[in-house]
Design an enzyme around this catalytic site. Structure first.
Site, mmCIF file in Angstrom:
data_model
loop_
_atom_site.group_PDB
_atom_site.id
_atom_site.type_symbol
_atom_site.label_atom_id
_atom_site.label_comp_id
_atom_site.label_asym_id
_atom_site.label_seq_id
_atom_site.Cartn_x
_atom_site.Cartn_y
_atom_site.Cartn_z
ATOM 1 N N GLU A 168 3.622 9.729 -16.144
ATOM 2 C CA GLU A 168 4.892 9.735 -16.875
ATOM 3 C C GLU A 168 4.822 10.551 -18.158
ATOM 4 O O GLU A 168 5.839 11.076 -18.620
ATOM 5 C CB GLU A 168 5.319 8.293 -17.220
ATOM 6 N N HIS A 183 -15.107 6.760 2.991
ATOM 7 C CA HIS A 183 -14.940 6.625 4.443
ATOM 8 C C HIS A 183 -13.482 6.833 4.867
ATOM 9 O O HIS A 183 -13.133 6.543 6.006
ATOM 10 C CB HIS A 183 -15.442 5.251 4.891
ATOM 11 N N LYS A 214 17.039 5.957 -11.161
ATOM 12 C CA LYS A 214 17.849 4.780 -11.493
ATOM 13 C C LYS A 214 19.341 5.099 -11.375
ATOM 14 O O LYS A 214 20.125 4.319 -10.836
ATOM 15 C CB LYS A 214 17.536 4.293 -12.910
#
Length: 434
Positions: free
Chosen positions: A281, A302, A416
């Site tokens: 951010e 792995h 948003k």
């Protein structure tokens, strides 16, 4: 004797010839700008040094009361309102069970899963519950919806006593959550107005949940204070946070796109999530910035290990290393040597883990992957407090080296806004069918 609690080591030949003098002037200028707190959200810079004892005592008093009267604290929050506390809790509590001096702390409001919250409510039925809702505004959708559900649950279950069982951490003056807290008579802690969410873990935002989990927040803050004092040094040769920021910047300019924060201790996986938000951010603006990701070794060797070793050379590693961890386990001797592993008997898992780390570093550096190591003496509250502050200081420097603002997040607001738009459109559509 080490003068710094944290040592930044360059483990790759390709990084040994950084021309540090090219960055003296810019680092010095940015350092003084940050330290002056020029109207930006930089209250965290000096907060560990100026630590408010009254607030700390109040947090400890309420934490002790919750521990005494509750089985579980449910923390409602998203992003910086939960990641830091969860990161420190996971790093310093047992893998199975809780610290004896604390209680269970669980989190909600960081996703939109109806299954998650329904199962959470079910799990609370036989437990004594307190709630800590954390939000500066109270209008962020995920925690706001979760809090509505939990507030309704608590009111139905506890009646008038609900007022004592909900603690609000929010803005001192403004916001929807502040109004709810005032009208309902909930106890409140203040999120400092000059500290943004992803830099707020060392405020009541993180300290109350961490204390309820049984972690020594006094030591946590002492470690952060030590970092705040040591990292006031403007010299690039002496300031480890700035050296780390410059190394990252050099690699970015050389074309690397991804930084992997690597650890050989699985309890640090949520710490990586906090770090990802902090750097993602803060730096990810104007089409700039390194993409922050994390790996836990040896597990991820792995899965993505093949790509790291031989794939597209767009990434570098920063390895977190603690010389001492809490406990260890010895490999027993098997008289029949049925698995052929007697050559490792009487050695410890942590010892073998350390050898694995050396092997990974050797393989990756031989494969051309730049590797940095951040080394601390032990994994405890004091050193985690230091590390938290180290990363915040280096993140601010990193972002300003990119010429972006470390303290805003305009891209988050975009999602948003689109979500609200779609929900309102859906409501209008359903009303038109009624």
């Amino acid at each position: 004797m080490k003068t710094q609690l944290l040592q930044t080591s360059i483990l790759s030949e390709s990084l040994l010839h950084i021309k540090w003098s090219d960055y003296y002037e810019s680092v010095n200028t940015i350092h003084h700008y940050i330290e002056r707190e020029n109207g930006e959200l930089t209250g965290w810079i000096n907060s560990p040094i100026e630590n408010n004892g009254v607030t700390l005592n109040s947090i400890l008093q309420i934490a002790n009361k919750i521990i005494l009267y509750a089985d579980v604290l449910v923390v409602v929050g998203i992003g910086g309102s939960f990641l830091g506390a969860k990161a420190i809790q996971d790093a310093l509590t047992p893998y199975f069970g809780q610290i004896p001096s604390g209680i269970e702390v669980i989190y909600v409001g960081h996703n939109m899963s109806g299954t998650y919250i329904k199962q959470l409510l079910k799990s609370l039925e036989a437990k004594s519950v307190y709630i800590n809702i954390i939000s500066k505004s109270g209008s962020t959708l995920e925690p706001a919806l979760a809090f509505r559900v939990l507030r309704n649950y608590m009111e139905n279950r506890y009646g008038d006593d609900v007022q004592n069982r909900i603690i609000v951490t929010t803005d001192a003056k403004n916001g929807l959550l502040k109004k709810i807290a005032n009208s309902s008579g909930y106890r409140q802690f203040v999120i400092p107005e000059n500290i943004g969410g992803r830099y707020s873990v060392l405020t009541p935002v993180g300290l109350l949940p961490i204390a309820v989990a049984g972690i020594d927040i006094t030591q946590l803050l002492e470690g952060a204070k030590k970092a705040a004092l040591q990292l006031k040094e403007e010299s690039l040769e002496k300031n480890e946070a700035y050296r780390y920021a410059v190394i990252r910047h050099v690699l970015y300019k050389r074309g690397y796109k991804i930084e992997l924060l690597a650890s050989f201790e699985p309890g640090l996986s949520m710490f990586q999530e906090w770090w990802k938000q902090l750097f993602g951010e803060s730096e990810g603006k104007e089409k700039k910035g390194l993409y922050p990701s994390g790996v836990i070794y040896t597990t991820d060797l792995h899965s993505v290990g093949q790509f790291i070793q031989d794939g597209n050379p767009i990434l570098f590693e920063t390895i977190l290393h603690f010389n001492e961890v809490a406990t260890d386990c010895i490999i027993p001797f098997d008289r029949y040597n049925r698995d052929g592993l007697n050559y490792l008997s009487n050695r410890s898992f942590n010892e073998i883990n350390s050898i694995s780390k050396q092997g990974v570093i050797a393989a990756h550096t031989d494969g051309g992957i730049p590797v940095i190591q951040l080394e601390l003496e032990r994994l405890d509250a004091y050193h985690i407090g230091y590390l938290i502050y180290f990363f915040m200081k280096s993140c601010a420097m990193s972002a300003y080296l990119l010429e972006v603002n470390p303290f805003d997040q305009p891209g988050v607001e975009a999602y948003k806004s689109k979500t609200r738009e779609l929900m309102q459109r859906e409501i209008v559509y359903k009303e038109s069918l009624a």
